[in-house]
Design an enzyme around this catalytic site. Structure first.
Site, mmCIF file in Angstrom:
data_model
loop_
_atom_site.group_PDB
_atom_site.id
_atom_site.type_symbol
_atom_site.label_atom_id
_atom_site.label_comp_id
_atom_site.label_asym_id
_atom_site.label_seq_id
_atom_site.Cartn_x
_atom_site.Cartn_y
_atom_site.Cartn_z
ATOM 1 N N CYS A 70 0.834 -1.202 0.000
ATOM 2 C CA CYS A 70 0.000 0.000 0.000
ATOM 3 C C CYS A 70 0.865 1.247 0.000
ATOM 4 C CB CYS A 70 -0.906 0.020 1.230
ATOM 5 S SG CYS A 70 -2.358 -1.011 1.082
ATOM 6 N N HIS A 71 0.356 2.288 -0.630
ATOM 7 C CA HIS A 71 1.047 3.577 -0.656
ATOM 8 C C HIS A 71 0.770 4.347 0.627
ATOM 9 C CE1 HIS A 71 0.866 2.569 -4.940
ATOM 10 N NE2 HIS A 71 1.966 3.287 -5.032
ATOM 11 N N ASP A 104 -11.359 -6.605 21.887
ATOM 12 C CA ASP A 104 -10.309 -6.573 22.910
ATOM 13 C C ASP A 104 -10.825 -6.002 24.223
ATOM 14 O OD1 ASP A 104 -7.555 -6.758 23.901
ATOM 15 O OD2 ASP A 104 -7.635 -4.572 23.848
#
Length: 166
Positions: A79-80, A130
């Site tokens: 990814c960029h 979480d």
């Protein structure tokens, strides 16, 4: 007759590469991702009443999702780096025990923000898990998908999965 598929993230030698987007036109690009988490009644009540011992679940999940969207390039190898101009995480109760998340990302640039929206939605859901796992280890994250994207050469996309958001 076999098609000659060109994989954009693989060079002629079969090696992974980041796509060169330097010659692509910078356009306004938006993406919307969605997901759900199903939980027991005790967890749902704790989130709604803000009585979960670890803190205000939705605010922590919202911040985690935004932070994750901004760091997508660090998590997904090809990814960029994208300068997000907008990232919004919203939650809504789909039923008494199913909470949905929607992540909207936006930029002006040469490549899209779909992965950022999907990362933001996923991390927001994982943060909820979480923070509440001590009360319900059987929470179920599902229906994570790209709902919509706009901008760029491929134009506007609306997923057939749009009905999950209704």
């Amino acid at each position: 007759m076999e098609e000659n598929l060109q994989f954009t993230h693989i060079n002629e030698q079969g090696e992974a590469r980041m796509v060169d987007v330097s010659k692509k036109e910078a356009t306004e690009r938006t993406a919307i991702a969605y997901g759900e988490i199903q939980m027991n009644k005790e967890v749902a009540a704790g989130i709604k009443n803000q009585t979960i011992k670890k803190g205000e679940v939705l605010q922590v999940a919202r911040v985690a999702g935004i932070m994750a969207a901004k760091k997508t390039f660090e998590l997904i190898p090809l990814c960029h780096v994208i300068a997000l101009t907008k990232c919004v995480i919203d939650f809504s109760w789909k039923s008494d025990q199913i909470l949905s998340v929607q992540c909207v990302t936006k930029t002006v640039g040469p490549t899209g923000v779909e992965m950022e929206a999907l990362t933001g939605a996923n991390i927001a859901l994982l943060t909820i898990y979480d923070m509440c796992k001590a009360m319900d280890r059987e929470m179920n994250i599902s229906n994570v998908c790209l709902l919509e994207k706009s901008g760029g050469k491929s134009g506007h996309f609306i997923s057939r999965n749009q009905e999950v958001n209704e």
